[in-house]
Design an enzyme around this catalytic site. Sequence first.
Site, mmCIF file in Angstrom:
data_model
loop_
_atom_site.group_PDB
_atom_site.id
_atom_site.type_symbol
_atom_site.label_atom_id
_atom_site.label_comp_id
_atom_site.label_asym_id
_atom_site.label_seq_id
_atom_site.Cartn_x
_atom_site.Cartn_y
_atom_site.Cartn_z
ATOM 1 N N HIS A 1 0.659 -0.447 -0.219
ATOM 2 C CA HIS A 1 0.039 -0.250 -0.075
ATOM 3 C C HIS A 1 1.289 1.290 0.123
ATOM 4 O O HIS A 1 0.430 2.072 -0.791
ATOM 5 C CB HIS A 1 -0.713 -0.221 1.290
ATOM 6 C CG HIS A 1 -2.029 -1.004 1.005
ATOM 7 N ND1 HIS A 1 -3.235 -1.490 0.091
ATOM 8 C CD2 HIS A 1 -1.916 -2.600 1.865
ATOM 9 C CE1 HIS A 1 -3.300 -2.692 0.623
ATOM 10 N NE2 HIS A 1 -2.529 -2.868 1.205
ATOM 11 N N ARG B 1 -4.997 -6.577 -16.318
ATOM 12 C CA ARG B 1 -4.401 -7.650 -15.762
ATOM 13 C C ARG B 1 -5.180 -8.040 -14.599
ATOM 14 O O ARG B 1 -5.281 -8.032 -13.543
ATOM 15 C CB ARG B 1 -3.333 -7.592 -15.172
ATOM 16 C CG ARG B 1 -1.616 -7.091 -16.079
ATOM 17 C CD ARG B 1 -0.582 -7.392 -15.668
ATOM 18 N NE ARG B 1 0.287 -6.895 -16.001
ATOM 19 C CZ ARG B 1 1.096 -5.256 -16.248
ATOM 20 N NH1 ARG B 1 0.081 -4.765 -15.236
ATOM 21 N NH2 ARG B 1 1.659 -4.662 -16.560
ATOM 22 N N ARG C 1 -7.562 -7.835 -19.824
ATOM 23 C CA ARG C 1 -7.048 -9.371 -21.038
ATOM 24 C C ARG C 1 -7.764 -10.218 -19.932
ATOM 25 O O ARG C 1 -7.549 -10.188 -18.374
ATOM 26 C CB ARG C 1 -5.327 -8.864 -20.306
ATOM 27 C CG ARG C 1 -5.011 -10.842 -21.152
ATOM 28 C CD ARG C 1 -3.589 -10.063 -20.923
ATOM 29 N NE ARG C 1 -3.330 -10.393 -19.348
ATOM 30 C CZ ARG C 1 -1.753 -10.421 -19.211
ATOM 31 N NH1 ARG C 1 -0.734 -9.826 -19.428
ATOM 32 N NH2 ARG C 1 -1.722 -10.376 -17.727
ATOM 33 N N GLU D 1 1.387 -12.657 -28.950
ATOM 34 C CA GLU D 1 2.843 -12.591 -27.941
ATOM 35 C C GLU D 1 3.764 -13.941 -28.286
ATOM 36 O O GLU D 1 4.227 -14.586 -27.155
ATOM 37 C CB GLU D 1 2.535 -13.314 -26.582
ATOM 38 C CG GLU D 1 1.264 -13.487 -26.673
ATOM 39 C CD GLU D 1 0.596 -12.686 -24.684
ATOM 40 O OE1 GLU D 1 1.480 -12.454 -23.774
ATOM 41 O OE2 GLU D 1 -0.044 -13.206 -24.562
ATOM 42 N N ASN E 1 6.946 -8.606 -23.943
ATOM 43 C CA ASN E 1 7.997 -9.629 -22.944
ATOM 44 C C ASN E 1 7.691 -10.991 -23.012
ATOM 45 O O ASN E 1 8.749 -11.435 -23.605
ATOM 46 C CB ASN E 1 6.957 -9.645 -21.661
ATOM 47 C CG ASN E 1 7.542 -8.071 -21.020
ATOM 48 O OD1 ASN E 1 7.656 -6.809 -21.793
ATOM 49 N ND2 ASN E 1 6.512 -7.551 -19.836
ATOM 50 N N ASP E 2 6.441 -11.379 -23.521
ATOM 51 C CA ASP E 2 6.407 -12.902 -24.565
ATOM 52 C C ASP E 2 6.741 -13.047 -25.255
ATOM 53 O O ASP E 2 7.148 -14.441 -25.995
ATOM 54 C CB ASP E 2 4.650 -13.090 -23.898
ATOM 55 C CG ASP E 2 4.958 -14.322 -22.300
ATOM 56 O OD1 ASP E 2 5.913 -14.800 -21.595
ATOM 57 O OD2 ASP E 2 3.469 -14.156 -22.344
ATOM 58 N N ARG F 1 12.409 -15.898 -20.060
ATOM 59 C CA ARG F 1 12.568 -14.536 -19.051
ATOM 60 C C ARG F 1 13.261 -14.264 -18.274
ATOM 61 O O ARG F 1 13.384 -13.228 -16.913
ATOM 62 C CB ARG F 1 11.561 -13.299 -19.860
ATOM 63 C CG ARG F 1 10.707 -14.031 -19.183
ATOM 64 C CD ARG F 1 8.981 -12.634 -20.319
ATOM 65 N NE ARG F 1 8.140 -12.868 -20.263
ATOM 66 C CZ ARG F 1 7.455 -12.522 -19.414
ATOM 67 N NH1 ARG F 1 7.835 -11.286 -18.128
ATOM 68 N NH2 ARG F 1 6.002 -13.267 -19.163
ATOM 69 N N CYS G 1 1.477 -2.989 -25.436
ATOM 70 C CA CYS G 1 1.713 -3.275 -23.836
ATOM 71 C C CYS G 1 2.644 -4.263 -23.478
ATOM 72 O O CYS G 1 2.632 -3.994 -21.774
ATOM 73 C CB CYS G 1 0.268 -3.900 -23.704
ATOM 74 S SG CYS G 1 0.056 -5.925 -23.942
#
Length: 540
Positions: A188, A295, A331, A430, A453-454, A464, A501
């Site tokens: 938080h 996400r 997603r 991806e 990323n993927d 990765r 993204c």
Amino acid sequence: MITIEGKSVFSGVEIGKLYYFSKKKAEILQQIIEDVDAEMARYYQARETAVEQLEGLFTKALNEVGESNSLIFQIHQMMLMDDDYNEAIENLVRNEKNNVEYAVQKTAEDFSAMFAAMDDEYMQARAADVKDISNRILTILSGGDDGGFVMDEPGIVAASDLAPSETIQLDKSKVLGFATQFGSSNSHTAILARTMAIPAVISLGESLTEEMNGHMAIIDGYTGVLYVDPDEETLKTMTAKREESLREKAELEALIGQDNVTKSGRKINVYANIGSIDDANSAMACDAGGVGLFRSEFLYLDSRDFPTEEAQFAAYKAAAQIMDGRKVIIRTLDLGADKQVDYFNLGKEDNPALGYRAIRICLTQPEIFKTQLRALYRAAAYGNIAIMFPMIISVKEIHRIKEIITEVKEELRREGKKFREDVELGVMIETPASVMISRDLAKEVDFFSVGTNDLTQYTLAIDRQNEKLDSFYDSHHPAVLAMIKMAADNAHAEGKWIGICGELGADTTLTQTFVDMGIDELSVSPGMVLRVRRQVRECE
């Protein structure tokens, strides 16, 4: 001068007095009691008082930090009523005849340790929530109160870590930055720092002590370093760095309300990636054009069982309403690989990144998928929601997804539920397979979003998550860029738009390259939105 290295969760430099947030800890002794009913009555009364306090904190937070940041206090009320939590306390009182203070403390320690041992960082951060609600109960049982935290001048708040009920006590106008011994990027403290756009450094360890209260300090959110009692040279250097940071911040804030338009007049949408409802406020604060990646798996990671349709509907609806008509691309769940959830019983795999994950789970367990789709289509009636599907490798998968969507719509119609018919559908690009068939995929959906990323991982055949391969991992590899270009060309050939993204979208050294490729949208972390906007406006 003392130099302490930690982990940055928000950039910037600030100089000021350290205010150490000291947590009052009462010594809890284990005692044997005889009247278990009376002891449990004490607990129920304290719990009722705690719920009332949390309701008051929710109202206060709602006025100060907005709806999404105040929801944690409603979640804390739910945690106080959790069956497992209450049964553990009751078992220690009734069956082992422990005093309720000891039972609450022991349950807090056990549950906190359970969360802290989980692999997922978001779930690890929930350990602090369990401690927070338990400490509230213990304070009430002891007849104490929350006390206050007074800052007589602007300064840097230091602590072991800060719970939601502690951050709400703070005079936000006097907080220059946060420095904590522990915590995570999902704590938080980190969320509040990002919302307030002030420097924060976590994981400073026990080198940060309560004895430093009142000392002069410098927090460097760029490097993750805290300087206590800085020497003259360091103070001079960091003062200059702070002035430069403030100049850049002012320049970026001047871009709020400006268009994301290149020098030649081409519009590029700059959206934000978010991982929870909390992040939606950050997206709005930095003037993101929308959400390019929500996400949704945070709902699954934060639950001990499959989240209900109503819980998902409430979260998606809240995000859409916070974004106030701006596009929110959600997603569908992307679990598996490095994001494991016990109640899914996914099992151990030799190659989890290549295994049972994302859309593969949804299509083989359609009831889970249908619950999420029902919630999404219902929430879309309250805002500009679009849906995208991860890890797509075939047109056949899109056909099956559409069949399930048709079934979902028919169910909602029969039940008389309000929902939106014309929700935009997109796919994540991806995998090399999705790139190679992107022309065919573009005929089936409304947009593409490249998960760099993927895509980099699968294109280069490099895990990765494997630190040994860091020197081989190259997100700028010509093959990766060629893949993105091919997907962009095929999307445009069918009249569809394409965004990025993944982390590469925030790499401003590639912004011009992406503009040249014809990329229509870049979705980045909220803190990078204005930086990317500035870069877009400098593109030819």
